[in-house]
Design a protein around this motif. Structure first.
Motif, PDB file in Angstrom:
ATOM      1  N   ALA A   1     -12.755  -5.867  -7.179  1.00 19.30           N
ATOM      2  CA  ALA A   1     -12.151  -7.077  -6.601  1.00 19.30           C
ATOM      3  C   ALA A   1     -12.402  -7.129  -5.100  1.00 19.30           C
ATOM      4  CB  ALA A   1     -10.658  -7.123  -6.908  1.00 19.30           C
ATOM      5  N   TRP A   2     -12.227  -5.996  -4.431  1.00 19.02           N
ATOM      6  CA  TRP A   2     -12.491  -5.952  -2.987  1.00 19.02           C
ATOM      7  C   TRP A   2     -13.975  -6.181  -2.691  1.00 19.02           C
ATOM      8  CZ3 TRP A   2      -9.132  -6.439   0.764  1.00 19.02           C
ATOM      9  CH2 TRP A   2      -7.789  -6.168   0.495  1.00 19.02           C
ATOM     10  N   ALA A   3     -14.845  -5.641  -3.524  1.00 21.13           N
ATOM     11  CA  ALA A   3     -16.283  -5.862  -3.342  1.00 21.13           C
ATOM     12  C   ALA A   3     -16.611  -7.341  -3.488  1.00 21.13           C
ATOM     13  CB  ALA A   3     -17.083  -5.030  -4.344  1.00 21.13           C
ATOM     14  N   LEU A   4     -16.010  -8.009  -4.453  1.00 24.01           N
ATOM     15  CA  LEU A   4     -16.235  -9.452  -4.605  1.00 24.01           C
ATOM     16  C   LEU A   4     -15.772 -10.218  -3.367  1.00 24.01           C
ATOM     17  CD1 LEU A   4     -15.194  -9.941  -8.342  1.00 24.01           C
ATOM     18  CD2 LEU A   4     -17.508 -10.095  -7.375  1.00 24.01           C
ATOM     19  N   LEU A   5     -14.617  -9.860  -2.827  1.00 28.20           N
ATOM     20  CA  LEU A   5     -14.133 -10.545  -1.622  1.00 28.20           C
ATOM     21  C   LEU A   5     -15.085 -10.335  -0.445  1.00 28.20           C
ATOM     22  CD1 LEU A   5     -10.285  -9.780  -1.712  1.00 28.20           C
ATOM     23  CD2 LEU A   5     -11.440 -11.936  -2.288  1.00 28.20           C
ATOM     24  N   ALA A   6     -15.612  -9.123  -0.315  1.00 28.76           N
ATOM     25  CA  ALA A   6     -16.463  -8.805   0.831  1.00 28.76           C
ATOM     26  C   ALA A   6     -17.882  -9.335   0.678  1.00 28.76           C
ATOM     27  CB  ALA A   6     -16.497  -7.288   1.053  1.00 28.76           C
TER      28      ALA A   6
ATOM     29  N   LEU B   1     -10.069  -3.055   6.450  1.00 25.06           N
ATOM     30  CA  LEU B   1      -8.838  -2.478   6.996  1.00 25.06           C
ATOM     31  C   LEU B   1      -7.613  -2.862   6.172  1.00 25.06           C
ATOM     32  CD1 LEU B   1      -9.589  -2.844  10.788  1.00 25.06           C
ATOM     33  CD2 LEU B   1      -9.355  -0.710   9.491  1.00 25.06           C
ATOM     34  N   THR B   2      -7.630  -4.051   5.571  1.00 26.81           N
ATOM     35  CA  THR B   2      -6.518  -4.441   4.704  1.00 26.81           C
ATOM     36  C   THR B   2      -6.490  -3.548   3.466  1.00 26.81           C
ATOM     37  OG1 THR B   2      -6.601  -6.711   5.507  1.00 26.81           O
ATOM     38  CG2 THR B   2      -5.471  -6.346   3.418  1.00 26.81           C
ATOM     39  N   LEU B   3      -7.661  -3.262   2.903  1.00 33.04           N
ATOM     40  CA  LEU B   3      -7.730  -2.345   1.767  1.00 33.04           C
ATOM     41  C   LEU B   3      -7.184  -0.970   2.146  1.00 33.04           C
ATOM     42  CD1 LEU B   3      -8.700  -1.243  -0.998  1.00 33.04           C
ATOM     43  CD2 LEU B   3     -10.962  -0.987   0.027  1.00 33.04           C
ATOM     44  N   LEU B   4      -7.581  -0.470   3.302  1.00 35.25           N
ATOM     45  CA  LEU B   4      -7.225   0.893   3.694  1.00 35.25           C
ATOM     46  C   LEU B   4      -5.862   1.017   4.354  1.00 35.25           C
ATOM     47  CD1 LEU B   4     -10.679   1.967   5.125  1.00 35.25           C
ATOM     48  CD2 LEU B   4      -9.667   2.625   2.926  1.00 35.25           C
ATOM     49  N   PHE B   5      -5.483   0.034   5.178  1.00 37.66           N
ATOM     50  CA  PHE B   5      -4.285   0.171   6.005  1.00 37.66           C
ATOM     51  C   PHE B   5      -3.406  -1.075   6.011  1.00 37.66           C
ATOM     52  CE2 PHE B   5      -7.592   2.882   7.993  1.00 37.66           C
ATOM     53  CZ  PHE B   5      -7.019   4.111   7.711  1.00 37.66           C
ATOM     54  N   GLY B   6      -3.541  -1.935   5.005  1.00 41.07           N
ATOM     55  CA  GLY B   6      -2.683  -3.099   4.821  1.00 41.07           C
ATOM     56  C   GLY B   6      -2.422  -3.926   6.058  1.00 41.07           C
TER      57      GLY B   6
END
Length: 151
Positions: free
Chosen positions: A19-24, A121-126
């Motif tokens: 999901a994060w890969a799709l966003l990026a 950074l949102t993935l790693l540190f919200g």
């Protein structure tokens, strides 16, 4: 595969990465819109969270912990199932925020390359990623159209 907190933790971590890969890397793709930007993927994580909460806190551990003190919150996470629920909570909310960032950036015409560090950074540190997004939006974005909240 035995469903243990450790195995479900690993599974949740693996399942959220696409999901994060799709966003990026594919924010405008139809699949990204249907699976992530629609709220489906974060919603499925929310269902998993609700199931973990229901099975953990409606069971024998229901009386453990409270939200009135740090020690009370720590008691919620003493059990690995409670800790897993907390982790899935983070995964769901961070992904929801990442999807919001992509939608908001498109609306405000923030260049996608300026958004990608905020997503990481949102993935790693919200919240740190959210702050970086707000900075990028201020630097590169246009004002959003006014919206009315009245009926």
């Amino acid at each position: 595969m035995t469903l243990t907190p450790d195995s479900l933790f690993s599974l949740a971590n693996v399942l959220v990465l696409p999901a994060w890969a799709l966003l990026a890397f594919a924010p405008g793709w139809r699949g990204t819109r249907a699976l992530v930007l629609s709220g489906l993927w974060p919603g499925l994580l929310a269902v998993a969270y609700a199931a973990l909460i229901a099975t953990h806190y409606l069971g024998p551990h229901g009386a453990e912990g409270s939200f009135s003190s740090l020690a009370g919150v720590a008691a919620f996470f003493r059990n690995p199932w409670g800790l897993l629920a907390g982790w899935v909570h983070y995964l769901a909310f961070d992904l929801f925020v990442g999807a919001w960032q992509v939608r908001d950036a498109a609306r405000r015409q923030v260049p996608h390359l300026a958004l990608v560090p905020a997503l990481a950074l949102t993935l790693l540190f919200g919240p740190v990623g959210l702050l970086v997004y707000f900075g990028g939006r201020a630097a590169f974005g246009r004002p959003a159209a006014a919206t009315s909240f009245s009926s």
